[in-house]
Design a protein around this motif. Structure first.
Motif: not given
Length: 199
Positions: A173-189
């Motif tokens: 019942d325990i989950g571990f998650e990873y996400q790569y987040q991409k900026s759609l603006g001028s901020l960094g990933d």
């Protein structure tokens, strides 16, 4: 945002989803926790009568010292026995021969086999009838399969102008998650990790 960039992100989201599904399918099949629950259920009672034509003795024996009928009488407060005379003896044997005796007995009664009740009838020195009631016990097994490891993929959009693509795995019942987040603006990933719990 340009159409080319949208197609680029959509392509990676689609690839991540397909990979997650493939990994989840094969990984899930190889990691299944199986539990078996066994129940014993009482079945429907069967009542039958066996035909007397089937009652043939398989062995007959004459005892070395037969037990003959005796009569008892009182003598100074004690009980004594003596053989009866021939006429009384013949009468007693004939009466016993004619007597119809019905018995009732339980052959077995337990939670794995069921219950078998027999009702034999004896007359004229023969088994003349045999009725029975049988209540079977049916074993029912229920198999519960639970995936121990359950991979998943995820996608997200943030009002801070980020999109995220990732995945993870549930262990029970325990989950571990990873996400790569991409900026759609001028901020960094960026990267995001998380823990999930299923109720």
């Amino acid at each position: 945002m340009k159409t080319t960039q949208l197609r680029f992100y959509a392509k990676y989201v689609l690839i991540s989803l397909i990979l997650g599904l493939v990994i989840g399918f094969f990984g899930g099949r190889s990691s299944i926790d199986t539990k078996t629950k066994t129940e014993y259920i009482k079945g429907e009672t069967v009542t039958r009568s066996i035909s007397p034509t089937q009652f043939e003795p398989i062995k007959e024996e004459k005892p070395d010292k037969p037990l003959l009928p005796f009569i008892h009488y009182g003598d100074t407060g004690s009980v004594k026995y003596k053989p009866i005379n021939s006429a009384a003896y013949a009468k007693l044997v004939i009466a016993d021969y004619e007597l119809k005796r019905t018995y009732k007995l339980t052959a077995f009664d337990n939670k794995t086999q069921g219950k078998l009740e027999l009702s034999p009838v004896i007359q004229y020195n023969r088994l003349s009838a045999l009725d029975y009631n049988f209540t079977p016990i049916i074993e029912k097994q229920t198999i519960y399969k639970t995936k121990v490891w359950q991979p998943f993929v995820s996608a997200s959009y943030s009002t801070l102008n980020y999109i995220g693509v990732g995945g993870g795995v549930f262990y029970h019942d325990i989950g571990f998650e990873y996400q790569y987040q991409k900026s759609l603006g001028s901020l960094g990933d960026g990267h995001a990790v998380g823990i999930k719990y299923k109720f």
